[in-house]
Design a protein around this motif. Structure first.
Motif, mmCIF file in Angstrom:
data_model
loop_
_atom_site.group_PDB
_atom_site.id
_atom_site.type_symbol
_atom_site.label_atom_id
_atom_site.label_comp_id
_atom_site.label_asym_id
_atom_site.label_seq_id
_atom_site.Cartn_x
_atom_site.Cartn_y
_atom_site.Cartn_z
ATOM 1 N N HIS A 1 37.353 43.066 44.942
ATOM 2 C CA HIS A 1 36.215 43.118 43.889
ATOM 3 C C HIS A 1 34.880 42.952 44.779
ATOM 4 O O HIS A 1 34.025 42.198 45.528
ATOM 5 C CB HIS A 1 36.302 41.951 43.194
ATOM 6 C CG HIS A 1 35.048 42.344 42.048
ATOM 7 N ND1 HIS A 1 33.660 42.268 42.099
ATOM 8 C CD2 HIS A 1 36.264 42.329 40.902
ATOM 9 C CE1 HIS A 1 33.590 41.630 40.510
ATOM 10 N NE2 HIS A 1 34.346 42.437 40.055
ATOM 11 N N PRO A 2 33.443 43.871 44.225
ATOM 12 C CA PRO A 2 32.139 44.732 45.102
ATOM 13 C C PRO A 2 31.510 43.491 45.123
ATOM 14 O O PRO A 2 30.044 42.960 45.667
ATOM 15 C CB PRO A 2 32.059 45.585 44.456
ATOM 16 C CG PRO A 2 32.224 45.920 43.792
ATOM 17 C CD PRO A 2 33.852 45.057 42.975
ATOM 18 N N VAL A 3 32.016 42.438 43.232
ATOM 19 C CA VAL A 3 30.420 41.909 43.056
ATOM 20 C C VAL A 3 30.891 40.382 44.128
ATOM 21 O O VAL A 3 30.313 39.551 43.981
ATOM 22 C CB VAL A 3 30.264 41.711 42.080
ATOM 23 C CG1 VAL A 3 29.026 41.228 41.404
ATOM 24 C CG2 VAL A 3 29.698 43.648 41.930
ATOM 25 N N ILE A 4 32.169 39.753 42.874
ATOM 26 C CA ILE A 4 32.738 38.677 42.857
ATOM 27 C C ILE A 4 32.691 37.721 44.218
ATOM 28 O O ILE A 4 33.746 38.375 45.457
ATOM 29 C CB ILE A 4 34.084 38.143 42.422
ATOM 30 C CG1 ILE A 4 33.794 39.008 40.873
ATOM 31 C CG2 ILE A 4 34.658 36.863 42.467
ATOM 32 C CD1 ILE A 4 34.804 38.497 39.842
ATOM 33 N N LYS A 5 32.427 36.897 44.131
ATOM 34 C CA LYS A 5 31.557 35.980 46.046
ATOM 35 C C LYS A 5 33.703 34.541 45.932
ATOM 36 O O LYS A 5 33.326 33.962 45.488
ATOM 37 C CB LYS A 5 30.559 35.364 46.194
ATOM 38 C CG LYS A 5 28.931 36.222 45.959
ATOM 39 C CD LYS A 5 29.997 37.606 46.930
ATOM 40 C CE LYS A 5 28.977 38.800 47.076
ATOM 41 N NZ LYS A 5 29.187 39.112 47.803
ATOM 42 N N THR A 6 34.090 35.002 46.661
ATOM 43 C CA THR A 6 35.023 33.902 47.036
ATOM 44 C C THR A 6 35.586 34.041 48.424
ATOM 45 O O THR A 6 36.692 34.506 48.616
ATOM 46 C CB THR A 6 36.166 34.604 45.585
ATOM 47 O OG1 THR A 6 36.883 36.023 46.616
ATOM 48 C CG2 THR A 6 36.711 34.402 44.890
ATOM 49 N N PRO A 7 34.445 33.340 48.947
ATOM 50 C CA PRO A 7 35.248 33.251 50.423
ATOM 51 C C PRO A 7 35.919 32.162 50.406
ATOM 52 O O PRO A 7 36.988 32.280 51.862
ATOM 53 C CB PRO A 7 33.869 33.095 50.881
ATOM 54 C CG PRO A 7 33.029 32.139 49.329
ATOM 55 C CD PRO A 7 33.327 33.260 48.693
ATOM 56 N N GLU A 8 36.399 31.084 50.064
ATOM 57 C CA GLU A 8 37.307 30.647 50.675
ATOM 58 C C GLU A 8 38.589 31.175 50.019
ATOM 59 O O GLU A 8 39.428 30.761 50.573
ATOM 60 C CB GLU A 8 37.064 28.965 49.319
ATOM 61 C CG GLU A 8 35.800 28.346 49.251
ATOM 62 C CD GLU A 8 35.250 27.691 50.940
ATOM 63 O OE1 GLU A 8 36.860 27.719 51.645
ATOM 64 O OE2 GLU A 8 34.549 27.709 51.303
#
Length: 513
Positions: free
Chosen positions: A44-51
């Protein structure tokens, strides 16, 4: 008593097991309506899920992770029991008087109790009723299903300030009904007046759920006791409310609809990072089997405002309310988009980091894998449908041995390591009741129905499905005979969640119109 004697005899040959090997902890975290594509690590190019991206890099990232059904309640029944939802007559989201987890079923929490485990449920339940007077024989809250510690809701609630949202504009019976849909603390409904004054019940609901889980984990670690947690986030099911801190951090320049959905994904991600950090802080991460998945694909209903990304050869697509990646269908369908979900397993002492694109894992596998990890044989009268994944986790096998059966929302499917047959049960949804056959290793996007070209393969899969289906349907008939629907019992609210209009109010509006 129904399960205790069985487990007692099962454990006679394992009396020294706990002394020889420290018992592992088990945590299953499940989200609601999160699509396969709704994470950064899947493209996904927008959603941020670093964890979650970090968990995917350090644990097992299974790209063929399946919810056992295309809607919520059936999948949740499989996580708790290890048995297919069809057997327990839960094939759609449960409404009042329709279905619940039968008391004869044996949950993982009940299996583990004789070994000294303490089990906890936090968040959404949705496989049994909380109100005994209304539910009658469908009364099956988590505290009756083997869970020792519970902080639970029957179904969905607002994902931010749930008590404030539920109480707005309500009084009398309407306020009480809204209150019943919110949290029960160890089986006791928290009064609305008390909850509105409690700062721990305000803000991000994903944080509210994890707050209780953290307290529980710290208590268990302090007492050096083995534990099992079934943690159920309410996001990203409606009613969604934008999570301010993640909106500000990641999505302040996006349109409101996208920011709403995406901020709730990032809120879950933040709490998963918090959980993983806690396990390491307490030095119990290595001995904890941690699972993460969604309960079904995203609730797209119809795809509009579609955008594309580079992943999956440019076929990855996403919307403001979820993404299946490039997979066909979405929630309520048994094509991949409805059941292939983001799935991760982390157990540092056993699982070495890696990615597997080909091995199918399903939510039903959790219970048999956990039982195998502690040396418990399942009850022969309640056969499990899932597969013990320990050999796979240890690198001893690379091909799934147990086929996966699906029965949900009027659809059926049967899947082996390589092939899948699927049939839609409702005309107008694409398949018109015809079975389709796909080679999942070579055609994961289900673009080419090869049933006519491969009649022998199709017939063998269909015969195997028929045997399994007959057995599951027999169990279902037994369940239905014991727990029939309650005539005349209606939904308390549309989704069983706070903030929805009651059926009574809708009927009044119709009369006015």
């Amino acid at each position: 008593m129904r399960y205790f004697l069985f487990i007692t005899f099962t454990l006679l040959g394992l009396s020294c097991f706990a002394e020889q090997k420290k018992l592992p902890n088990f945590i299953y975290c499940i989200t609601d309506d999160q699509g396969w594509g709704d994470v950064g690590y899947n493209g996904h190019p927008v959603i941020k899920t670093p964890e979650l991206d970090a968990m995917a890099a350090e644990g097992l990232r299974c790209d063929r992770f399946y919810a056992a059904a295309s809607v919520c309640s059936p999948t949740r029944a499989t996580v708790v029991t290890g048995r297919n939802n069809w057997r327990v007559n839960i094939s759609s989201p449960t409404a009042y008087g329709e279905a619940s987890l039968p008391k004869e079923e044996i949950t993982l929490a009940q299996y583990l109790k004789p070994l000294g485990y303490t089990s906890a449920h936090f968040g959404k339940w949705h496989i049994g009723e909380f109100d005994k007077e209304i539910a009658k024989h469908h009364y099956m809250p988590p505290w009756e299903a083997g869970f020792d510690v519970t902080f639970s809701t029957r179904n969905v609630i607002a994902t931010y300030d749930p008590y404030q949202k539920a109480s707005k504009g309500k009084s009398g019976e309407a306020l009480l009904n809204a209150n019943k849909m919110l949290y029960y603390d160890n089986g006791v409904m928290i009064p609305m007046e008390q909850a509105l004054k409690d700062p721990s019940l305000k803000g991000d609901d994903s944080r509210i759920v994890m707050d209780r889980a953290e307290t529980f984990i710290r208590d268990m670690a302090k007492e050096d006791k083995p534990f099992y947690i079934y943690l159920c986030f309410h996001a990203v099911h409606t009613p969604l409310v934008t999570i301010p801190e993640y909106h500000k951090k990641f999505y302040s320049k996006l349109d409101a609809k996208s920011a709403n959905y995406f901020s709730n994904i990032s809120a879950i991600d933040g709490q998963m990072g918090r959980l993983r950090k806690l396990l390491r802080e307490l030095d119990i991460a290595d001995n904890t089997m941690l699972w993460y998945s969604s309960d079904n694909g995203p609730n797209l209903k119809k795809k509009d405002g579609i955008k594309y990304a580079e992943a999956q050869d440019g076929k990855f697509n996403y919307t403001a309310i979820g993404s299946t990646g490039a997979y066909k269908g979405w929630k309520r369908y048994l094509w991949e988009g409805g059941i292939r979900v983001c799935g991760l397993v982390e157990w540092p002492a056993v699982i070495k980091k890696g990615i597997d694109l080909n091995y199918p894992i399903v939510t039903t596998d959790f219970v048999p894998t956990a039982l195998a990890a502690v040396g418990i044989n399942p009850n022969a009268d309640k056969p499990l449908d899932g597969e013990n994944l320990l050999p796979y986790f240890k690198g001893e096998v690379s091909k799934r041995q147990t086929p996966i059966g699906f029965h949900s929302n009027g659809w059926d499917a049967w899947m082996t390591h390589r092939y899948k047959i699927v049939k839609g049960g409702k005309p107008g949804q694409g398949t018109e009741g015809e079975w389709e056959l796909y080679d999942m290793l070579n055609d994961p996007l289900e673009e080419n129905n090869i049933a006519k070209q491969n009649p022998e393969i199709f017939q063998q899969l269909y015969k195997d499905w028929e045997v399994w289906a007959a057995d599951a349907a027999k169990d279902c008939a037994t369940t239905l005979a014991k727990y029939p629907p309650i005539p005349g019992l209606k939904h308390l609210t549309k989704h069983g969640g706070a903030g929805e209009k009651t059926k009574k109010s809708k009927d009044k509006k119709k009369k006015k119109d």
